[in-house]
Scaffold this motif. Structure first.
Motif, short mmCIF file in Angstrom:
data_model
loop_
_atom_site.label_atom_id
_atom_site.label_comp_id
_atom_site.label_asym_id
_atom_site.label_seq_id
_atom_site.Cartn_x
_atom_site.Cartn_y
_atom_site.Cartn_z
N LEU A 121 0.90 -1.12 0.02
CA LEU A 121 0.03 0.02 0.02
C LEU A 121 0.91 1.18 -0.12
O LEU A 121 0.61 2.25 -0.67
CB LEU A 121 -1.06 -0.12 1.08
CG LEU A 121 -1.90 -0.95 1.34
CD1 LEU A 121 -2.92 -1.02 2.79
CD2 LEU A 121 -2.88 -1.03 0.12
N LEU A 122 1.87 1.10 0.89
CA LEU A 122 2.71 2.33 0.88
C LEU A 122 3.65 2.72 -0.35
O LEU A 122 3.67 3.72 -0.84
CB LEU A 122 3.85 2.15 1.99
CG LEU A 122 4.97 3.32 2.34
CD1 LEU A 122 4.09 4.56 2.57
CD2 LEU A 122 5.62 3.02 3.65
N ALA A 123 3.99 1.76 -0.88
CA ALA A 123 4.66 1.69 -2.43
C ALA A 123 3.60 2.26 -3.46
O ALA A 123 4.24 3.10 -4.08
CB ALA A 123 5.34 0.56 -2.85
N ILE A 124 2.45 1.76 -3.44
CA ILE A 124 1.43 2.36 -4.37
C ILE A 124 1.23 3.91 -3.90
O ILE A 124 1.15 4.60 -4.94
CB ILE A 124 0.23 1.39 -4.43
CG1 ILE A 124 0.60 0.08 -4.83
CG2 ILE A 124 -0.83 2.11 -5.19
CD1 ILE A 124 -0.63 -0.85 -4.75
N LYS A 125 1.22 4.21 -2.87
CA LYS A 125 0.63 5.72 -2.37
C LYS A 125 1.96 6.49 -2.90
O LYS A 125 1.74 7.65 -3.41
CB LYS A 125 0.49 5.67 -1.05
CG LYS A 125 -0.84 5.16 -0.54
CD LYS A 125 -1.18 4.80 0.87
CE LYS A 125 -0.79 5.94 1.78
NZ LYS A 125 -1.92 6.84 2.01
N ALA A 126 2.98 6.01 -2.62
CA ALA A 126 4.06 6.80 -2.65
C ALA A 126 4.44 7.13 -4.39
O ALA A 126 4.82 7.97 -4.94
CB ALA A 126 5.58 6.15 -2.41
N LEU A 127 4.11 5.99 -5.06
CA LEU A 127 4.29 6.11 -6.72
C LEU A 127 3.17 7.10 -7.10
O LEU A 127 3.35 8.15 -8.16
CB LEU A 127 4.00 4.93 -7.26
CG LEU A 127 5.31 3.85 -7.43
CD1 LEU A 127 4.96 2.42 -7.63
CD2 LEU A 127 6.50 4.44 -8.15
N GLN A 128 1.84 7.08 -6.74
CA GLN A 128 0.81 8.10 -6.96
C GLN A 128 1.14 9.43 -6.55
O GLN A 128 0.82 10.43 -7.15
CB GLN A 128 -0.57 7.54 -6.01
CG GLN A 128 -1.09 6.20 -6.67
CD GLN A 128 -2.25 5.80 -6.00
OE1 GLN A 128 -2.38 6.32 -4.66
NE2 GLN A 128 -3.28 5.21 -6.61
N HIS A 129 1.66 9.51 -5.41
CA HIS A 129 2.03 10.96 -4.86
C HIS A 129 3.02 11.58 -5.96
O HIS A 129 2.96 12.94 -6.00
CB HIS A 129 2.83 10.69 -3.61
CG HIS A 129 3.23 12.14 -2.91
ND1 HIS A 129 2.44 13.01 -2.51
CD2 HIS A 129 4.51 12.70 -2.99
CE1 HIS A 129 3.18 14.12 -2.08
NE2 HIS A 129 4.45 13.68 -2.13
N VAL A 130 3.77 11.17 -6.80
CA VAL A 130 4.67 11.82 -7.57
C VAL A 130 4.13 11.73 -9.02
O VAL A 130 4.78 12.12 -10.03
CB VAL A 130 6.05 11.28 -7.67
CG1 VAL A 130 6.81 11.43 -6.00
CG2 VAL A 130 6.23 9.77 -7.93
N GLY A 131 2.89 11.05 -9.12
CA GLY A 131 2.44 11.29 -10.37
C GLY A 131 2.52 10.03 -11.40
O GLY A 131 2.59 10.15 -12.54
N TYR A 132 3.34 9.00 -10.74
CA TYR A 132 3.60 7.97 -11.49
C TYR A 132 2.34 7.17 -12.64
O TYR A 132 1.34 6.93 -11.89
CB TYR A 132 4.16 6.52 -10.90
CG TYR A 132 4.74 5.80 -11.50
CD1 TYR A 132 5.92 5.39 -12.22
CD2 TYR A 132 3.89 4.23 -11.90
CE1 TYR A 132 6.39 4.39 -12.92
CE2 TYR A 132 4.21 3.24 -12.47
CZ TYR A 132 5.41 3.10 -13.00
OH TYR A 132 5.71 2.06 -13.84
N ASN A 133 2.55 7.24 -13.71
CA ASN A 133 1.51 6.63 -14.61
C ASN A 133 1.88 5.79 -15.84
O ASN A 133 1.20 5.68 -16.64
CB ASN A 133 0.20 7.61 -14.78
CG ASN A 133 1.06 8.76 -15.85
OD1 ASN A 133 2.13 8.95 -15.98
ND2 ASN A 133 0.23 9.84 -16.08
#
Length: 386
Positions: A121-133
């Protein structure tokens, strides 16, 4: 993409994620406690929906559900995070459901593997935080992994098959080895049963009129263990029951047979060999049947596994860790089902700790940050041709 910004976010979110871990651990979710697993799934479903992930549940009659979540699909194949929500601990087994002391977290499933769910969950949230898409992110969590999916009659495996479609790599956030090594290959294994029927007779008055199921089973057990190849497939006839008393020729015997195997081809051949032994009966009064109760397939290395592991090793070193080793484990996991679908998988990248499946189970709480940083580093470094 700014890796340091991701690392800072992980550090900033650490205290919140410890609270999430406590919430999960306090939900007692032993495999057979279907309501407990359902509660876990509902809690996590709410959490990932708040992360703008679309969710789906795979429901089963006698097992807890599988939870699947995903972000928007992308042209490049996806990144899959996987694991399980169930534990081996019966409700009430732990006097203190959650505690942290001197950096050690304890509680049912804190190590195996609710800590790993928190890291995913933390890894996914961190990627989303910087706009990883760049790639779609998927999350797949089973509800009866600890019993080899026997409760769902192996139907839960379909969730991993579905999640593996258009997927580049998978991180199985299972409990990690305390030294940071990573599992890239696992033996398969399971529980099987040999049933033998004979003919009952009075052991004193008419011994020759009977056909002993126990004696026939004993001969077959010797033949089965005679197949043992410890580099391939091997068996352990671990439990036997049958007969009614010393004065009756036994007409039934049942043997529980454990099986371990290096490759899935080994398993296919081993089952054929044991079935041949079961069907080979010189006395027509003897009948036998061999069946598989629960099985974990083998996790096999794929052509891109080594390159995937190398990325993980590089990430660990850059974070100040010793270079991890690629480990071949005798234990089983759901990573088998992603590798069978052709998805390179790293297993045991969850929280660091020891002694899973015991009341001594513990995890190193701050490794939540370290393990999440390793994973996001790999995701960012993953080449387009994976």
């Amino acid at each position: 993409m700014d890796k340091q910004a991701i690392f800072q976010y992980i550090d900033d979110q650490y205290e919140n994620m410890v609270k999430v871990l406590e919430e999960l651990v306090r939900i007692e979710s032993q495999s057979a406690n279907v309501e407990g697993v359902k509660q876990m799934a509902a809690h996590l479903d709410t959490y990932v929906r708040a992360m703008d992930m679309t969710t789906k549940k795979y429901e089963f009659e006698n097992a807890g559900p599988c939870l699947y979540a995903e972000t928007q699909e992308t042209e490049l194949p996806a990144i899959l995070f996987m694991g399980h929500m169930d534990t081996v601990h019966k409700a009430g087994s732990w006097e203190n459901l959650f505690s942290i002391e001197d950096g050690i977290v304890r509680g049912p499933g804190a190590y195996d593997m609710k800590g790993g769910i928190v890291i995913a969950l933390l890894a996914i949230k961190a990627l989303q935080h910087v706009g990883y898409n760049k790639r779609q992110i998927k999350l797949c969590l089973a509800g009866d992994e600890e019993v080899a999916h026997a409760l769902s009659k192996s139907q839960a495996i379909q969730a991993y098959k579905d999640a593996s479609k258009h997927t580049a790599v998978a991180f199985n956030c299972e409990s990690a080895l305390v030294n940071g090594d990573v599992i890239t290959r696992r033996k398969g294994g399971g529980i099987t049963t040999l049933k033998v029927w004979g003919k009952a007779s009075h052991a004193g008055n008419a011994p020759l009129a009977g056909a002993s199921a126990i004696m026939a089973a004993a001969k077959k057990m010797q033949q089965i263990e005679g197949l043992n190849d410890y580099e391939g497939a091997y068996f352990n006839c671990g439990k036997i029951s049958g007969g009614q008393g010393s004065n009756i020729i036994p007409d039934y015997c049942e043997v529980t047979v454990g099986i371990r195997f290096a490759t899935n081809d080994n398993y296919t051949q081993a089952v054929k060999d044991v079935n041949a032994i079961a069907n080979d009966n010189e006395d027509e009064r003897i009948k036998a049947e061999y069946s598989v109760n629960a099985i974990f397939n083998a996790m096999e290395e794929l052509p891109k596994t080594e390159a995937f592991f190398d990325l993980y090793s590089q990430a660990a070193v850059e974070l100040g860790c010793e270079a991890p080793k690629a480990v071949y484990s005798g234990g089983c996991s759901d990573a088998a089902y992603t590798t069978m679908e052709g998805v390179p998988t790293l297993c045991g990248v969850g929280i660091l700790g020891e002694f899973n499946h015991t009341l001594q189970e513990y995890a190193l709480i701050e490794s939540i940050k370290l393990q999440a940083k390793k994973i996001v580093s790999v995701v960012l470094a993953l080449p387009d041709d994976f």
